[in-house]
Write an enzyme that holds these catalytic residues in place. Structure first.
Site, PDB file in Angstrom:
ATOM      1  N   LYS A 136      70.070  76.628  58.678  1.00 43.13           N
ATOM      2  CA  LYS A 136      69.559  77.161  59.945  1.00 43.13           C
ATOM      3  C   LYS A 136      70.237  78.487  60.262  1.00 43.13           C
ATOM      4  O   LYS A 136      71.366  78.726  59.833  1.00 43.13           O
ATOM      5  CB  LYS A 136      69.895  76.181  61.087  1.00 43.13           C
ATOM      6  CG  LYS A 136      69.093  74.906  61.082  1.00 43.13           C
ATOM      7  CD  LYS A 136      69.442  74.052  62.290  1.00 43.13           C
ATOM      8  CE  LYS A 136      68.651  72.758  62.296  1.00 43.13           C
ATOM      9  NZ  LYS A 136      67.203  72.951  62.458  1.00 43.13           N
TER      10      LYS A 136
ATOM     11  N   ARG B 292      63.345  62.852  59.199  1.00 45.87           N
ATOM     12  CA  ARG B 292      62.315  61.924  58.734  1.00 45.87           C
ATOM     13  C   ARG B 292      62.782  61.153  57.496  1.00 45.87           C
ATOM     14  O   ARG B 292      62.341  60.039  57.245  1.00 45.87           O
ATOM     15  CB  ARG B 292      61.013  62.690  58.480  1.00 45.87           C
ATOM     16  CG  ARG B 292      61.092  63.683  57.385  1.00 45.87           C
ATOM     17  CD  ARG B 292      60.008  64.743  57.467  1.00 45.87           C
ATOM     18  NE  ARG B 292      60.257  65.727  58.511  1.00 45.87           N
ATOM     19  CZ  ARG B 292      59.439  66.746  58.791  1.00 45.87           C
ATOM     20  NH1 ARG B 292      58.309  66.895  58.122  1.00 45.87           N
ATOM     21  NH2 ARG B 292      59.738  67.603  59.744  1.00 45.87           N
TER      22      ARG B 292
END
Ligand code: BES
Ligand code: MN
Ligand code: ZN
Length: 507
Positions: free
Chosen positions: A281, A355
């Site tokens: 990020k 996920r």
């Protein structure tokens, strides 16, 4: 914070501040009487003062506006606070919760230790639990690591609620419920507020275990070896870049003598820090990623309230806890992992880690007898693009279950909005080399993430809550501090408590 139901006549209540709700004065329609500023005689005494406040524009009754009168006439309280209720016809439990929080926050540092809130509105009794929740939530500050020894001085210590004409006994249970739920939500907020150097996956497990012990829940923590033996390849792939090992936390509640078949599972994303991994990020704002375990905190916090409030259904919380780091051992883009369910996943982006760990957790919940699953996760930035900071995004494989969930979320005052799950969106999830990719490309990022989870939830009725936009507030509100919100705790608790009142769900 001490919580009391106040039964004495309101003018005799000796508190530092007595708060009364005043609404915006409604336009006088032909033949209608103008609504009084507040019905209670305790403040009728100050009618001249109130009229002056209104005439000067200092107080108009606008929602969450407050004004204070010192040494009011005819009441034992040392201050009278008028609290704006906004439009009378729009006033509901949502406004009561926020108004109570606003009161507690606005009186901080002003020498007010005890507050009484007069709920002399219609449905005043229904507002007791939300008012208590609001006061407890409003009092919370993200100050765990502030060393100022005076930080706890000058706080509101006692919050009293008065509902004229209703017996205290009838209100006691509501006040207690509000206190338990508010404290559970603050427990979650404290976990979220912990920085990742303090709250590793193992430390999250320790906090969950000691809460469970205190509240009377059964707890179990699976370590890395146990996870490897089980075959949670997707979870382990995410965890492998960190020197803080992963854990899988299980908290169990079962009502005494339960004979039914239903079994509710809460699954919470517990990424104690999300760097993005090799698909790293940007550094700007990365510090906020300590909140990437907000779903886990909501599930654990809700279990504290559930242990105390004893809903009529067994509830188990499943929390996969990992740290998503960059290192020589970190997972690479292109890696293929085998999930607990046996499906293979091509990790196209290591930043889509939530996920992956949830896939294994949902499979584990399914294998351990869940009949209904709700997961909460700070899963996608895309949900904030879609819904902003005001609605939780909700996804499901079972319309009926989601319909019930939306009702309890509404009752709990947590705005939640259904997102589509049309089969077409599944087309975005294609991998050339494995059963599934972990990302779906450019469009509908929150929906493809939900479809990924659904592959592991089906056919069990399941609701997925994407709380990435709602679990943290960057700018504080008058009723809530900046930082973690503890969203989803109240909906979780309400879902469990209301189980038998939900036709079609109870067996
Ligand atoms: N924890 C983030 C979700 C997130 C992102 C929350 C930004 C708040 C702000 C999650 O693990 C993530 O990184 N999701 C990616 C998915 C993408 C790689 C498909 C995202 O949303 O950018
Ligand atoms: Mn990520
Ligand atoms: Zn994440």
């Amino acid at each position: 914070m001490q919580i009391h139901i106040e039964t004495s006549p309101i003018e005799t209540v000796s508190v530092d501040a007595l708060a009364v709700i005043c609404f915006e004065t409604e336009e006088k329609k032909e033949g209608e009487r103008q609504a009084p500023a507040a019905a209670d005689p305790a403040i009728a005494e100050q009618s001249g003062w109130l009229a002056d406040l209104r005439a000067s524009g200092e107080f108009t009754g606008k929602l969450y506006e407050t004004a204070t009168l010192h040494r009011p006439k005819g009441v034992a309280a040392r201050r009278l606070v008028v609290a704006g209720g906004g439009k009378r016809e729009k006033f509901s439990s949502v406004e009561v919760r926020r108004l109570a929080g606003t009161l507690v926050r606005s009186l901080k540092g002003k020498g007010v230790r005890s507050v009484a809130l007069l709920l002399d509105t219609p449905n005043g009794d229904e507002y007791v639990a939300p008012a208590v929740e609001g006061a407890i939530l409003g009092a919370w500050e993200p100050d765990t690591y502030k060393t100022d020894s005076k930080k706890n001085e000058n706080q509101v210590e006692a919050f009293n609620v008065a509902v004229p004409g209703v017996a205290a006994q009838a209100l006691q249970a509501a006040a207690e419920r509000g206190r338990i739920v508010g404290e559970a939500q603050n427990f979650a907020r404290n976990l979220i507020n912990e920085p990742a150097n303090k709250l590793t996956p193992e430390e999250l497990a320790n906090r969950a275990k000691s809460m469970a012990k205190e509240a009377g829940l059964e707890s179990e923590v699976l370590d890395q070896r146990a996870l490897a033996e089980l075959g949670m390849g997707a979870l382990l792939g995410v965890a492998q870049g960190s020197s803080n090992p992963p854990v899988f936390i299980v908290l169990r509640y079962r009502p005494a003598g339960y004979q039914g078949k239903d079994h509710l599972a809460f699954v919470g994303k517990g990424v104690t820090f999300d760097t993005g991994g090799v698909s790293i990020k940007p550094s700007d704002g990365m510090e906020k990623m300590k909140y990437d375990m907000s779903g886990a905190a909501a599930a654990i916090g809700a279990m504290q309230a559930i242990a105390r409030l004893k809903p009529p259904i067994p509830v188990t919380a499943y929390v996969p806890a990992v740290e998503n780091m960059v290192s020589g051992n970190a997972q690479r883009p292109g890696d293929i992992v085998t999930t607990l369910a046996g499906k293979t996943v091509e990790v196209l982006n290591t930043d889509a880690e939530g996920r992956l760990i949830l896939a294994d957790a949902i499979t584990y919940a399914n294998r351990n007898g869940a009949t209904h699953i709700v997961d909460a996760a700070t899963l996608t930035g895309a949900i904030t693009v879609a819904l902003g900071h005001y609605n939780v995004g909700a996804f499901t494989n079972n319309e009926e279950f989601l319909e019930r969930f939306l009702k309890v979320a509404k009752a709990a005052g947590e705005k939640t909005w259904q997102m589509p799950m049309d089969e077409e969106y599944k087309e975005y999830l294609k991998s050339a080399f494995a059963d599934l990719p972990n990302i779906g490309g450019r469009y509908a990022g929150s929906i493809t993430a939900a479809w990924f989870l659904r592959e592991f939830a089906d056919p069990t009725p399941w609701v997925h809550l994407d709380i990435a936009g709602t679990a943290w507030i960057d700018d504080g509100k008058s009723w809530l501090s900046k930082g973690p919100t503890g969203v989803a705790v109240r909906s979780f608790v309400e879902l469990a408590l209301d189980w038998n009142r939900i036709p079609g769900l109870a067996d």
